[in-house]
Design a protein around this motif. Structure first.
Motif, mmCIF file in Angstrom:
data_model
loop_
_atom_site.group_PDB
_atom_site.id
_atom_site.type_symbol
_atom_site.label_atom_id
_atom_site.label_comp_id
_atom_site.label_asym_id
_atom_site.label_seq_id
_atom_site.Cartn_x
_atom_site.Cartn_y
_atom_site.Cartn_z
ATOM 1 N N GLY A 166 7.581 -8.315 -5.425
ATOM 2 C CA GLY A 166 8.981 -8.389 -4.833
ATOM 3 C C GLY A 166 9.235 -7.645 -3.668
ATOM 4 N N LEU A 167 10.291 -7.944 -2.949
ATOM 5 C CA LEU A 167 10.774 -7.124 -1.740
ATOM 6 C C LEU A 167 12.274 -7.246 -1.770
ATOM 7 C CD1 LEU A 167 8.196 -8.105 1.049
ATOM 8 C CD2 LEU A 167 8.180 -5.902 -0.239
ATOM 9 N N GLU A 168 12.925 -6.208 -1.369
ATOM 10 C CA GLU A 168 14.248 -6.155 -0.825
ATOM 11 C C GLU A 168 14.240 -6.103 0.582
ATOM 12 O OE1 GLU A 168 17.900 -4.121 -2.507
ATOM 13 O OE2 GLU A 168 17.231 -3.051 -0.675
ATOM 14 N N VAL A 169 14.693 -6.941 1.296
ATOM 15 C CA VAL A 169 14.544 -6.744 3.057
ATOM 16 C C VAL A 169 15.607 -6.891 3.429
ATOM 17 C CG1 VAL A 169 13.654 -7.973 5.020
ATOM 18 C CG2 VAL A 169 12.250 -7.970 2.713
ATOM 19 N N VAL A 170 16.091 -5.959 4.672
ATOM 20 C CA VAL A 170 17.294 -6.207 5.248
ATOM 21 C C VAL A 170 16.781 -7.054 6.804
ATOM 22 C CG1 VAL A 170 19.314 -4.736 6.397
ATOM 23 C CG2 VAL A 170 18.088 -3.852 4.667
ATOM 24 N N LEU A 171 17.805 -7.900 6.834
ATOM 25 C CA LEU A 171 17.631 -8.749 8.123
ATOM 26 C C LEU A 171 18.035 -7.984 9.257
ATOM 27 C CD1 LEU A 171 18.424 -12.176 6.561
ATOM 28 C CD2 LEU A 171 15.882 -11.171 6.890
ATOM 29 N N ALA A 172 17.666 -8.744 10.557
ATOM 30 C CA ALA A 172 18.102 -8.092 11.861
ATOM 31 C C ALA A 172 19.663 -7.927 11.814
ATOM 32 C CB ALA A 172 17.624 -8.908 12.815
ATOM 33 N N ASP A 173 20.319 -8.618 11.208
ATOM 34 C CA ASP A 173 21.721 -8.695 11.609
ATOM 35 C C ASP A 173 22.403 -7.978 10.311
ATOM 36 O OD1 ASP A 173 21.624 -10.416 9.254
ATOM 37 O OD2 ASP A 173 22.416 -12.205 10.186
ATOM 38 N N GLY A 174 21.680 -7.176 9.349
ATOM 39 C CA GLY A 174 22.429 -6.439 8.582
ATOM 40 C C GLY A 174 22.520 -7.042 7.247
ATOM 41 N N ARG A 175 22.283 -8.406 6.901
ATOM 42 C CA ARG A 175 22.381 -9.147 5.613
ATOM 43 C C ARG A 175 20.959 -8.638 4.763
ATOM 44 N NH1 ARG A 175 22.677 -14.987 6.560
ATOM 45 N NH2 ARG A 175 21.520 -14.384 8.462
ATOM 46 N N THR A 210 8.461 -3.922 -5.178
ATOM 47 C CA THR A 210 7.929 -4.342 -6.473
ATOM 48 C C THR A 210 6.273 -4.535 -6.424
ATOM 49 O OG1 THR A 210 10.051 -4.625 -7.508
ATOM 50 C CG2 THR A 210 8.113 -5.105 -8.774
ATOM 51 N N VAL A 211 5.679 -3.712 -6.988
ATOM 52 C CA VAL A 211 4.119 -4.017 -6.711
ATOM 53 C C VAL A 211 3.395 -4.339 -8.186
ATOM 54 C CG1 VAL A 211 3.855 -2.443 -4.783
ATOM 55 C CG2 VAL A 211 3.248 -1.382 -7.068
ATOM 56 N N ARG A 212 2.449 -4.914 -8.132
ATOM 57 C CA ARG A 212 1.601 -5.148 -9.341
ATOM 58 C C ARG A 212 0.776 -4.079 -9.911
ATOM 59 N NH1 ARG A 212 -3.063 -8.493 -10.359
ATOM 60 N NH2 ARG A 212 -3.507 -8.474 -8.104
ATOM 61 N N VAL A 213 0.719 -3.705 -10.874
ATOM 62 C CA VAL A 213 -0.208 -2.468 -11.163
ATOM 63 C C VAL A 213 -1.182 -3.247 -12.362
ATOM 64 C CG1 VAL A 213 0.933 -0.715 -10.622
ATOM 65 C CG2 VAL A 213 1.130 -1.405 -12.837
ATOM 66 N N VAL A 214 -2.473 -2.428 -12.460
ATOM 67 C CA VAL A 214 -3.375 -3.167 -13.453
ATOM 68 C C VAL A 214 -3.880 -1.800 -14.422
ATOM 69 C CG1 VAL A 214 -4.099 -4.948 -11.652
ATOM 70 C CG2 VAL A 214 -5.403 -2.757 -11.865
ATOM 71 N N PRO A 215 -4.371 -2.261 -15.564
ATOM 72 C CA PRO A 215 -5.012 -1.048 -16.338
ATOM 73 C C PRO A 215 -5.981 -0.340 -15.644
ATOM 74 C CG PRO A 215 -4.806 -3.469 -17.553
ATOM 75 C CD PRO A 215 -4.568 -3.605 -16.143
ATOM 76 N N ALA A 216 -6.001 0.760 -15.936
ATOM 77 C CA ALA A 216 -7.078 1.710 -15.110
ATOM 78 C C ALA A 216 -8.430 1.368 -15.583
ATOM 79 C CB ALA A 216 -6.726 3.056 -15.186
ATOM 80 N N PRO A 217 -9.482 1.239 -14.828
ATOM 81 C CA PRO A 217 -10.960 1.103 -15.238
ATOM 82 C C PRO A 217 -11.347 2.234 -16.185
ATOM 83 C CG PRO A 217 -10.805 1.380 -12.970
ATOM 84 C CD PRO A 217 -9.465 1.328 -13.236
ATOM 85 N N GLU A 218 -12.142 1.905 -17.246
ATOM 86 C CA GLU A 218 -12.707 2.951 -18.027
ATOM 87 C C GLU A 218 -13.218 3.847 -17.530
ATOM 88 O OE1 GLU A 218 -13.114 0.632 -22.332
ATOM 89 O OE2 GLU A 218 -14.969 1.348 -21.643
ATOM 90 N N THR A 219 -14.380 3.558 -16.580
ATOM 91 C CA THR A 219 -15.143 4.520 -15.850
ATOM 92 C C THR A 219 -15.631 3.940 -14.508
ATOM 93 O OG1 THR A 219 -17.159 5.724 -16.405
ATOM 94 C CG2 THR A 219 -17.421 3.434 -16.931
ATOM 95 N N ARG A 220 -16.279 4.846 -13.751
ATOM 96 C CA ARG A 220 -16.829 4.438 -12.366
ATOM 97 C C ARG A 220 -17.930 4.900 -12.170
ATOM 98 N NH1 ARG A 220 -11.076 5.911 -11.272
ATOM 99 N NH2 ARG A 220 -10.290 4.063 -10.254
#
Ligand SMILES: Cc1cc2nc3c(=O)[nH]c(=O)nc-3n(C[C@H](O)[C@H](O)[C@H](O)COP(=O)(O)OP(=O)(O)OC[C@H]3O[C@@H](n4cnc5c(N)ncnc54)[C@H](O)[C@@H]3O)c2cc1C
Length: 466
Positions: A166-175, A210-220
């Protein structure tokens, strides 16, 4: 309206923020791209409240004043250079983390939040925001959205674009418009959300993300492979993928980069090697163990003379230090670096690397090549000196040939750094006249007076070449 009156009006429009001019505005003329940006912009406006952005844009639109949205100014494509008659809209003061929603697996932030701060906040909750540009300790989420930033984990996890809900965006004319939201599925209307991602501040100013997050991996598990040639390393990349393992990260360093990194950080790299591959697999403990074995076997099968797996966090950090310091290490070799991110389909990496070697020889310029081999996004880095005009001419010719080679191989001008001013002369070569026309129409529909980040991304009609 005269300059003084314009600045006075802007001051009135951002009561909680700052407006500065002259010497104080000079650091905002350019960004991390070499040889870009010169004189101070007309003014730098740094709002302290989101609602003030609408008023600033409405005013600038009515007056026909160019506005350059800006996060931390770390982009590498001349994306925030500002002219003397333009206003820089610095949104890095709007940096609140508004919410982490564990039920919907989302985080909502203001655009000036630094990328690494989001990482830390969600990791504290056992969650993970994968996009990790090398600049994340400084870059902002707004800048990441506007550039469509990538990072080391693109192979398995994708890039910023894949995480924006999701994003909130202000357009060039301020809307103000709101696009997307927290829903996993959303197909209502045109996909304006994706249009905004990667639009480089030319279509609107992002004020909430608004970003999507995911469960952290158990190990690397990190693994290093040492190869005699770049070709052997490239074949190992193909073999890893053919083994149906998708590492989170699969990075390549060529011999020029290996030597520069070792000289800089003394982390024990083999300076006689032709190439290194650095891989990391992550996930559930059992799966990671199995995948790591398959990666090691693939490296050995392609002739790796040494394969090393990190046994603890210290060793893992050591392996990754080689990659993390690549840009700084190369920057010490010559006074100027020109870092590109032309990207090819992963299967064409060996041809791309050979093309870059040929370009380096032909123009008698050292080029260090490193980057995200797993997703075809290499960073050929020309080591040059901007004080030498003759050498800069050769460097610019080399850049043009690198883009030409990438397009020839079915690739693209930019995998993650964007077009900005630096790459716009090559846009026609990628999109053709009809493709450029569509870009211009979209721009005209959303920003009819052309006030948003003027001149970036789309070449002017008269000078489009390629
Ligand atoms: C050492 C180093 C390493 C890097 N590594 C990577 C990497 O691994 N991957 C990668 O993708 N990039 C990388 N970059 C490039 C850069 O960090 C990214 O492009 C980053 O996304 C820029 O963020 P920023 O906040 O600095 O944005 P800025 O440079 O300030 O702006 C970038 C663009 O976004 C626009 N913009 C900024 N904020 C907004 C907003 N709120 N609304 C609309 N438009 C806006 C600007 O107009 C401009 O076009 C690296 C840069 C450096 C210097």
């Amino acid at each position: 309206m005269g300059e003084g009156k314009t600045v006075a009006t802007l001051r009135g429009l951002v009561p909680g923020g700052g407006v500065f001019t002259g010497e104080l505005a000079l650091p905002y003329a350019g960004d991390a791209t070499p040889a870009m940006g010169g004189r101070a912009p007309l003014a730098v406006v740094r709002p302290g409240r989101r609602e003030d952005i609408s008023a600033v844009l409405a005013f600038c639109n009515a007056e026909g004043i160019g506005v350059v949205p800006r996060g931390s100014g770390t982009n590498l494509s001349g994306g925030v250079t500002a002219a003397e008659d333009q206003v820089v809209l610095a949104v890095n003061g709007l940096s609140r983390l508004l919410e982490i929603d564990e039920e919907n697996l989302t985080a909502t932030v203001e655009p000036g939040l630094v990328t690494a701060a989001l990482h830390k906040a969600v990791e504290n909750r056992g969650l993970f925001y994968p996009p990790d540009p090398g600049s994340m300790a400084v870059s902002t989420l707004g800048g990441n959205v506007a550039e469509g930033a990538g990072g080391l984990r693109g192979l398995k996890y994708g890039v910023t674009r894949d995480y924006i809900l999701g994003l909130e965006v202000v357009l060039a004319d301020g809307r103000v418009i709101r696009l997307g939201g927290k829903t996993v599925k959303n197909v209502s209307g045109y996909d304006l959300l994706r249009l905004m991602v990667g639009s480089e501040g030319t279509l609107g100013v992002v004020t909430e993300i608004t970003v999507r997050v995911v469960p952290a991996p158990e190990t690397r598990q990190a693994i290093l492979g040492v190869f005699a040639t770049v070709d052997a390393a490239a074949s190992a990349v193909a073999r890893v993928i053919a083994e149906k393992v998708v590492p989170a990260t699969l990075e390549l360093l060529d011999d020029v980069t290996i030597r520069a990194v070792e000289d800089y950080s003394r982390c024990g790299l083999p300076t006689d090697a032709g190439a290194l591959l650095l891989a990391e697999v992550d996930g559930m403990v059992e799966a990671v163990a199995r995948e790591a074995e398959r990666v090691k076997a693939a490296f050995r099968a392609e002739g790796a003379r040494e394969v090393r797996a990190a046994t603890d966090a210290r060793e893992r950090d050591q392996i990754w230090m080689a990659r993390r310091t690549a840009v700084s290490a190369l920057a010490r070799v010559r006074p100027t670096i020109m870092l590109e991110d032309a990207t090819v389909p992963r299967s064409r990496i060996p041809e791309m690397v050979r093309a870059v070697s040929g370009i380096s020889r032909r123009h008698n310029l050292p080029i260090g090549t490193f980057g995200h081999a797993g997703d075809g996004n290499l960073h050929p880095t020309i080591l040059t000196d901007r004080r030498d005009p003759e050498e800069m001419k050769r460097a610019e010719a080399a850049v043009a040939e690198i883009f030409g080679a990438a397009l020839e191989l079915g690739g693209t001008l930019s995998g993650e750094h964007g077009i900005g001013l630096a790459k716009r002369p090559f846009m026609k070569a990628q999109f053709g006249e009809a493709g450029l026309d569509v870009h211009r129409r979209v721009k005209a529909a959303l920003d009819p007076r052309g006030i948003l980040n003027p001149g970036k991304l789309i070449p002017p009609e008269r000078v489009s070449q390629g």
